[in-house]
Design a protein around this motif. Structure first.
Motif, short mmCIF file in Angstrom:
data_model
loop_
_atom_site.label_atom_id
_atom_site.label_comp_id
_atom_site.label_asym_id
_atom_site.label_seq_id
_atom_site.Cartn_x
_atom_site.Cartn_y
_atom_site.Cartn_z
N CYS A 256 -71.22 15.63 35.33
CA CYS A 256 -69.70 16.17 35.53
C CYS A 256 -69.09 15.74 36.95
CB CYS A 256 -69.64 17.64 35.16
SG CYS A 256 -70.38 18.31 33.96
N GLY A 257 -69.76 14.41 37.39
CA GLY A 257 -69.22 14.21 38.69
C GLY A 257 -69.01 12.94 39.20
N CYS A 258 -69.42 11.86 38.13
CA CYS A 258 -69.59 10.49 38.23
C CYS A 258 -67.96 10.27 38.42
CB CYS A 258 -69.99 9.85 37.24
SG CYS A 258 -69.86 7.88 37.37
N PRO A 259 -67.23 9.64 39.53
CA PRO A 259 -66.08 9.35 39.85
C PRO A 259 -65.51 7.81 39.31
CG PRO A 259 -67.27 8.75 41.83
CD PRO A 259 -68.35 9.17 40.92
N LYS B 215 -73.96 18.96 37.00
CA LYS B 215 -73.71 18.32 38.73
C LYS B 215 -72.22 18.31 38.65
CE LYS B 215 -74.93 14.84 41.91
NZ LYS B 215 -73.57 13.97 41.95
N LEU B 216 -71.56 18.74 39.51
CA LEU B 216 -70.08 18.80 39.72
C LEU B 216 -69.48 17.99 41.01
CD1 LEU B 216 -69.49 22.62 38.73
CD2 LEU B 216 -69.81 20.74 37.39
N ARG B 217 -68.27 17.84 40.94
CA ARG B 217 -67.38 17.45 42.23
C ARG B 217 -66.57 18.88 42.59
NH1 ARG B 217 -66.77 12.29 44.83
NH2 ARG B 217 -68.66 11.00 44.21
N THR B 218 -65.87 18.96 43.65
CA THR B 218 -65.19 19.90 43.93
C THR B 218 -63.92 19.97 42.98
OG1 THR B 218 -64.20 18.68 45.65
CG2 THR B 218 -65.95 20.29 46.20
N GLY B 219 -63.69 18.92 42.51
CA GLY B 219 -62.25 18.74 41.75
C GLY B 219 -61.95 17.32 41.21
N VAL B 220 -60.83 17.06 40.65
CA VAL B 220 -60.55 15.82 40.59
C VAL B 220 -59.55 15.27 41.62
CG1 VAL B 220 -59.26 14.17 38.91
CG2 VAL B 220 -60.69 16.16 37.89
N LYS B 221 -58.60 15.92 41.88
CA LYS B 221 -57.72 15.27 42.88
C LYS B 221 -57.60 16.32 44.29
CE LYS B 221 -54.19 13.51 39.68
NZ LYS B 221 -52.77 13.47 39.09
N ASP B 222 -57.39 15.69 45.24
CA ASP B 222 -57.14 16.39 46.44
C ASP B 222 -56.18 17.48 46.56
OD1 ASP B 222 -59.02 14.42 47.29
OD2 ASP B 222 -57.61 13.57 48.60
N GLY B 223 -56.74 18.59 47.07
CA GLY B 223 -55.73 19.97 47.02
C GLY B 223 -55.86 20.57 45.90
N ARG B 224 -56.75 20.34 44.93
CA ARG B 224 -56.64 20.97 43.62
C ARG B 224 -58.10 21.39 43.14
NH1 ARG B 224 -52.85 17.75 39.28
NH2 ARG B 224 -53.62 19.41 38.01
N ASN B 225 -58.87 21.75 43.95
CA ASN B 225 -60.37 22.35 43.74
C ASN B 225 -60.16 23.23 42.65
OD1 ASN B 225 -61.06 20.50 45.69
ND2 ASN B 225 -61.49 22.06 47.27
N LEU C 137 -73.19 21.06 43.35
CA LEU C 137 -71.91 20.88 43.79
C LEU C 137 -71.43 19.88 44.76
CD1 LEU C 137 -68.72 21.40 43.57
CD2 LEU C 137 -69.00 23.27 45.05
N HIS C 138 -71.30 18.64 44.62
CA HIS C 138 -70.89 17.73 45.46
C HIS C 138 -69.84 18.12 46.27
CE1 HIS C 138 -71.39 13.72 47.30
NE2 HIS C 138 -70.27 13.75 47.34
N GLY C 139 -69.73 18.08 47.55
CA GLY C 139 -68.53 18.81 48.33
C GLY C 139 -67.25 17.66 48.44
N ARG C 140 -66.92 16.83 47.52
CA ARG C 140 -65.91 15.98 47.59
C ARG C 140 -65.03 15.89 46.21
NH1 ARG C 140 -68.51 12.62 52.17
NH2 ARG C 140 -70.24 12.62 50.64
N THR C 141 -63.92 15.53 46.10
CA THR C 141 -63.22 15.41 44.85
C THR C 141 -63.47 14.06 44.44
OG1 THR C 141 -61.15 14.61 45.82
CG2 THR C 141 -61.40 17.04 45.57
N ARG C 142 -63.20 13.93 43.25
CA ARG C 142 -63.31 12.39 42.54
C ARG C 142 -62.33 11.54 43.27
NH1 ARG C 142 -59.69 8.71 39.21
NH2 ARG C 142 -61.36 7.19 38.90
#
Length: 673
Positions: free
Chosen positions: A394-397, A436-446, A466-471
């Protein structure tokens, strides 16, 4: 003397080792991550399935093909074969059932006359700190026939040394290690029966898929009763006018995520985790496993090697296991490719016995593909020693993965993700599902904390990473470990409120040293850290983590690890001409990351940072000529990586070439071996 004149973001190398203060160009890890699969084709090509859900590929228009050219969007690696190809049955001393109609030669003498001389595979003891670094790496133009009559040309076959026999027989490029001529001149293949029996379980790779299974999948006759029942259940629920779409999805957006005081009934939890009344299943042949009955993942304090595209193959994972990794996961596989019986996709779940905790990672965008994939994996590899968990990506960008609704796109579709994870959990029986996740899709919208709360308390996942960056950030900013801590605290509080046993939570992002690892573990409360790029650049990071120290590894020790990786590659890919050059290719892939390591003895301050760009520097001269190899190992020129491969695998064939994932490392259009 300090290096204060170096620009920000440059590795602080001591001035006596600097050749130039100009930093090397930054590498694009995002582009490299999405450029190539294990098969040599573009990952974005295979990820772009059609919108009808048939699993087929879109046909590219001429304009699209032109747009995709360049920038390593579709690297190809053709296999290198022998000049004269010997029948593999004859090569192993067997009779070929095809006889004269066989398309391969049966003339052993002609084959050996055309086959190049054996490669001298070096032992660890033969690696030195002075040129030529590998003792006995010289080559001549003699043929394989000479290998069997010249005892002074001794070689070692990694497969034979490990298991007591070589499955390639006469085709092996290290033939002299397990073949000899008898008094009549006939060739005899040698086997070490005692070693073969002793190492049968410890060296034989696991998780092979049968031809019958592939045939059933291709013909769409593979039985998937759990999937069929679950998809019918979802379809029936959709048609029920008394049940909303969000309720069917096992996780509406207004469900106790925004309001922590909203209670969740045991009936609702049972419904959303797929737990029905066990008494109703007593007479059913396939009783569903309750979430509480699934295998518990006791992973606290364990180190986790991330699933890595291309480089994270079995030989690399095996190397990391020898260096202290505890948990490994295969490369990301596509659900549609598993269901279409892709042999190369099933190769991603191949496991070495040394991998004590091993999982498979899958990507997809809907329950109708991911749930049956889980059922197939569970049925085929669910026994002990198969797979210990299945991870949902759930994290591939990557753009085309994201645009197809897979990978990090699932972060914005929690209802769909709930359907997927719950269905997969049912289909896998005792095998846990992890995400496996990222923090969110867009910056500022975790929004990862919302997904994690639902995953931990409703969907019954076994572990969350949880990978500590957004997509949107990709690798352009530092990982947000403060947000990771916020998510961990939120999940632990919810678990305590519900009286649930805590599940392991792993963090990820920018871990490049023992200091990084243990500082982030203690400050965030994660159970461990999944290590990705840090392991690619310095696989020995797992030793550093285990021993809580920074390892100033020497050039000789690094060469020894390269030799070990090569040995593991030959055991996996084969010791014939094709296997040797496949191993060469993946060694160069590994070196395309490892050259970025700056020896910590050259740095003015520690710990090193993963995103620091190194200026050009020379190695140390503390052991005679060792600075030559330390300098060579730091070269960004892909031709130098080929030179390193030749120390272990002999000269690269003229027809063989290597194009790096990171295009900036290729000098000229193509690096020729």
């Amino acid at each position: 003397m300090t290096s204060m004149s170096l620009p920000p973001g440059t590795a602080p190398i001591k001035r006596q080792f600097l050749l130039s203060s100009d930093a090397l160009p930054a590498v694009d890890d995002d582009a490299a991550e999405g450029s190539t699969t294990h098969t040599g084709t573009s990952r974005v090509d295979v990820a772009d399935t059609d919108t009808r859900g048939t699993g087929g590929r879109k046909k590219w228009t001429k304009a699209q093909k032109k747009e995709k050219r360049g920038a390593n969007k579709g690297r190809k690696f053709d296999k290198v074969h022998d000049q004269l190809e010997l029948c593999w049955r004859v090569a192993n001393g067997k009779i070929c059932e095809h006889g004269d109609e066989c398309r391969f030669t049966h003339d052993i003498d002609a084959y050996l006359a055309a086959k190049p001389r054996d490669i001298r595979f070096p032992s660890i003891a033969s690696i030195s700190d002075v040129p030529p670094f590998i003792i006995g790496m010289d080559e001549d133009n003699s043929t394989a026939n000479d290998n069997l009559s010249s005892p002074e040309h001794h070689t070692s076959c990694p497969s034979f040394a490990e298991s007591g026999f070589c499955r390639l027989g006469l085709k092996c490029r290290f033939l002299g290690a397990h073949a000899k001529r008898d008094a009549s001149g006939a060739i005899m293949l040698v086997e070490d029966e005692e070693k073969r029996a002793h190492t049968a379980l410890s060296t034989t790779e696991l998780n092979f898929v049968s031809a019958d299974t592939l045939k059933l999948l291709r013909s769409k006759k593979y039985p998937k009763p759990i999937t069929d029942a679950y998809l019918k259940e979802l379809e029936a629920a959709k048609e029920d006018s008394n049940v909303t779409e969000e309720d069917v999805a096992l996780g509406e957006d207004n469900l106790a995520i925004q309001d922590d005081t909203l209670p969740i009934s045991s009936e609702l939890i049972a419904k959303r985790t797929g737990n029905s009344d066990p008494s109703a299943q007593t007479d059913t042949p396939d009783v569903l496993i309750r979430v509480q009955e699934k295998r518990r993942l006791n992973w606290s304090g364990k180190s986790y090697l991330a699933p890595l595209t291309t480089v994270g193959n079995l030989p690399f994972r095996r190397l990391c296991m020898t260096l202290g990794a505890d948990i490994t996961c295969g490369e990301m596989g596509l659900a549609t490719s598993f269901l279409s019986a892709s042999a190369s996709e099933f190769s991603l779940v191949r496991r070495h016995p040394s991998e004590s905790i091993f999982g498979a990672q899958v990507a997809g965008n809907k329950p109708s593909t991911l749930v049956p994939t889980a059922e197939v994996l569970g049925r085929e590899f669910g026994d002990a020693g198969g797979i210990d968990f299945v991870d949902v990506n759930c994290g591939c960008p990557i753009d085309l993965v994201f645009k197809s609704g897979s990978g990090s796109a699932l972060l914005d579709a929690p209802a769909k993700l709930g359907k997927i994870v719950t269905g997969m959990s049912r289909a896998l029986g005792e095998i846990p599902v992890t995400i496996k996740l990222r923090t969110g899709v867009k910056d500022g919208r975790n929004n990862a904390h919302k997904v994690m709360l639902r995953a931990a308390t409703e969907w019954g996942v076994g572990c969350i990473t949880l990978h500590g960056r957004t997509r949107q950030q990709r690798y352009t900013k530092l990982a947000d470990w403060e947000y990771i801590k916020y998510c961990v605290d939120a999940v632990r509080a919810r678990e305590a409120d519900k009286g649930l046993s805590p599940i392991p939570i792993f963090g990820g992002g920018d871990c490049f040293s023992s200091h990084d690892y243990w500082t982030n573990v203690s400050s965030t409360g994660v159970d461990g850290i999944m290590i990705g790029r840090g392991a690619l650049i310095k696989p020995w990071i797992f030793t550093e983590v285990k021993e809580r120290r920074e390892w100033d590894i020497s050039s000789r020790e690094r060469l020894q690890l390269i030799g070990k990786f090569t040995e593991f590659g030959l055991s996996h890919f084969g010791t014939d001409t094709t296997g040797v050059n496949t191993t060469r290719r993946f060694l160069c892939e590994a070196l395309s990351f490892q050259y970025r390591y700056v020896p910590i003895g050259l740095l003015e301050r520690l710990p090193a940072k993963i995103n620091d760009r190194a200026p050009t520097f020379k190695g140390r001269d503390e052991l005679g000529m060792c600075f030559i190899i330390e300098t060579l190992l730091a070269s960004p020129n892909s031709q130098d990586w080929v030179k390193i491969s030749e120390m272990f695998l002999g000269p690269a064939p003229e027809s063989w070439s290597f194009t790096p994932k990171h295009k900036s490392n290729a000098h000229g259009e193509e690096s020729q071996g």
